[in-house]
Structure formats: structure tokens, C-alpha cells
Design a protein around this motif. Structure first.
Motif, short mmCIF file in Angstrom:
data_model
loop_
_atom_site.label_atom_id
_atom_site.label_comp_id
_atom_site.label_asym_id
_atom_site.label_seq_id
_atom_site.Cartn_x
_atom_site.Cartn_y
_atom_site.Cartn_z
N ARG A 1 0.86 -1.18 0.00
CA ARG A 1 0.00 0.00 0.00
C ARG A 1 0.89 1.23 0.00
NH1 ARG A 1 -5.35 0.70 2.20
NH2 ARG A 1 -5.31 -1.53 2.40
N ARG A 2 0.64 2.15 -0.92
CA ARG A 2 1.38 3.41 -0.99
C ARG A 2 0.42 4.54 -1.28
NH1 ARG A 2 6.17 1.06 -4.68
NH2 ARG A 2 6.85 -0.51 -3.21
N THR A 3 0.78 5.73 -0.83
CA THR A 3 -0.06 6.91 -1.07
C THR A 3 0.67 7.87 -1.99
OG1 THR A 3 -1.06 6.67 1.11
CG2 THR A 3 -1.30 8.81 0.04
N ALA B 1 1.06 4.14 -10.39
CA ALA B 1 1.21 5.54 -10.00
C ALA B 1 1.10 6.46 -11.21
CB ALA B 1 2.55 5.76 -9.29
N ALA B 2 1.62 6.04 -12.34
CA ALA B 2 1.53 6.86 -13.56
C ALA B 2 0.07 7.05 -13.97
CB ALA B 2 2.34 6.24 -14.69
N HIS B 3 -0.71 5.99 -13.91
CA HIS B 3 -2.13 6.08 -14.27
C HIS B 3 -2.90 6.91 -13.24
CE1 HIS B 3 -2.23 3.43 -17.80
NE2 HIS B 3 -1.21 2.82 -17.21
N SER C 1 -1.66 -11.31 -5.90
CA SER C 1 -0.98 -11.83 -7.09
C SER C 1 0.31 -11.06 -7.39
CB SER C 1 -1.90 -11.75 -8.30
OG SER C 1 -2.17 -10.39 -8.59
N GLY C 2 0.48 -9.89 -6.75
CA GLY C 2 1.67 -9.07 -6.98
C GLY C 2 1.40 -7.85 -7.84
N GLY C 3 0.30 -7.84 -8.58
CA GLY C 3 -0.03 -6.71 -9.43
C GLY C 3 -0.53 -5.52 -8.61
N TRP C 4 -0.60 -4.36 -9.25
CA TRP C 4 -0.98 -3.13 -8.57
C TRP C 4 -2.21 -2.50 -9.20
CZ3 TRP C 4 1.53 -1.01 -4.32
CH2 TRP C 4 2.70 -1.67 -3.93
N SER C 5 -3.03 -1.84 -8.37
CA SER C 5 -4.16 -1.05 -8.84
C SER C 5 -4.15 0.26 -8.05
CB SER C 5 -5.48 -1.81 -8.63
OG SER C 5 -5.71 -1.98 -7.24
N ALA D 1 -4.07 9.57 -4.20
CA ALA D 1 -4.40 8.25 -4.71
C ALA D 1 -3.72 7.22 -3.84
CB ALA D 1 -3.94 8.09 -6.16
N GLU D 2 -4.37 6.10 -3.69
CA GLU D 2 -3.78 5.01 -2.95
C GLU D 2 -3.45 3.90 -3.94
OE1 GLU D 2 -4.49 2.58 1.17
OE2 GLU D 2 -6.07 3.89 0.42
N LEU D 3 -2.21 3.45 -3.89
CA LEU D 3 -1.77 2.34 -4.74
C LEU D 3 -1.86 1.08 -3.90
CD1 LEU D 3 1.45 4.03 -6.17
CD2 LEU D 3 -0.87 4.15 -7.05
N LEU D 4 -2.48 0.05 -4.45
CA LEU D 4 -2.73 -1.17 -3.70
C LEU D 4 -2.15 -2.37 -4.44
CD1 LEU D 4 -6.47 -0.36 -3.09
CD2 LEU D 4 -4.65 -0.16 -1.40
#
Length: 176
Positions: free
Chosen positions: A108-110, A155-157, A125-129, A118-121
Motif C-alpha cells: 500500500r502506498r499513497t 502511480a503513472a495512471h 498476485s503481486g499486481g498493482w491497482s 491516490a492510494e496504490l494497492l
């Protein structure tokens, strides 16, 4: 036939010897081409001193690499495996490389940009949303089922969404 270790040693020597030579020259007070004319003990001690400087810099760069790995969520177990030591050895070698809260926030990153967040989760499975709220109050998330390979890609999206929903959308405002 040379072993890979011998090849690495030669490559390092060839790359670092000019720097070591400059250090030896300064220590001995003789130019690099005349440095070997000095007292053999002084020459060999200047060689030793030069390699100590190189060793200290390699240790500094190694600690920086460990801290960077830790900041991206690497554990002491992973760093130890990469370095060929135990988890405890890695913790002792780089005590501040992994923050104590890293395990709780590893997936989890902000991200705060353009007045929004935005919060990155990270999925199991290892992928990010991502999910986000723009400065204008608009909310959005990665399209259902979309999974990005890295946190940086997510993060780019998310950043593009936050940019679109900034309060002042003029290019001049974004560069301030």
C-alpha cells in the motif's frame, strides 16, 4: 582459463586503478609515473590506503542500494538472500534499510499530486491497482480487473487522473 571471479577482479582493478593511482600519487607527493620510485613501504601503504577509500565508497553505495530496496518493500530476508547472508545478517549490516512499518504498508502506498491523493494497492498476485480522489472531488479507480505490473505503472495512471482533476488545470499552475 580465468574464473568469473578472476574476470571480475581484473575488471574492477582496471576500472578503479586510475582512481587509486591518483590517491597514491597525492599521498606520496610524486606524479603517477614516478610514484613507484618512492620507498617500497610508503608505496605499498599508499596502495592500501587507496583501496580503503574505494572500500568505504563501495560500502556506502551498498548501504544506499539496501535502503532503496527496503523503501520499495524488500524484506531483510530478501536482501540477505541477494547478499548471500541470513536475514539477521542483513538486519545487522543495514539496520535502517527496512522500516518497522514496512510489513504493514508493503502493499500500500499513497500518492499526493495536483491537490488530490491516490492510494496504490498491491494484490496478492503481486499486481498493482489504484483508487483516487482529485482536488475537484472526483473519485476514480483503476478499471475493474486492471492490474499493473509495478507500483510505478499504477502511480503513472493514478497521476494522470489526479492531473485531470486538479483545481487549476493551466500548465503554468502545474509548474509552480
Amino acid at each position: 582459463m580465468r574464473s568469473p571471479q578472476d574476470e571480475l577482479g581484473k575488471a574492477l582493478y582496471d576500472a578503479l586503478n586510475p582512481l587509486a593511482s591518483a590517491i597514491r600519487s597525492r599521498r606520496s607527493g610524486l606524479s603517477a609515473d614516478r610514484m613507484w620510485e618512492a620507498d617500497p613501504v610508503e608505496v605499498t601503504l599508499s596502495v592500501l590506503a587507496a583501496w580503503k577509500v574505494m572500500d568505504a565508497e563501495v560500502k556506502r553505495l551498498t548501504a544506499h542500494a539496501a535502503a532503496t530496496a527496503g523503501s520499495y518493500g524488500a524484506s531483510y530476508e530478501q536482501m540477505g538472500a541477494a547478499w548471500g547472508i541470513t536475514r539477521q545478517g542483513a538486519r545487522k549490516k543495514w539496520p535502517d534499510a527496512v522500516s518497522r512499518t514496512a510489513h504493514a504498508t508493503a502493499g500500500r502506498r499513497t500518492l499526493a499530486l495536483f491537490g488530490g491523493t491516490a492510494e496504490l494497492l498491491q494484490a496478492p498476485s503481486g499486481g498493482w491497482s489504484w483508487t483516487g480522489v482529485g482536488a475537484d472531488g472526483a473519485s476514480a479507480a483503476a478499471t475493474e480487473g486492471t492490474c499493473y505490473a509495478t507500483a510505478e505503472e499504477a502511480a503513472a495512471h493514478a497521476g494522470a487522473f489526479l492531473d485531470e482533476h486538479a483545481l487549476d488545470c493551466s500548465p503554468e499552475a502545474r509548474t509552480r
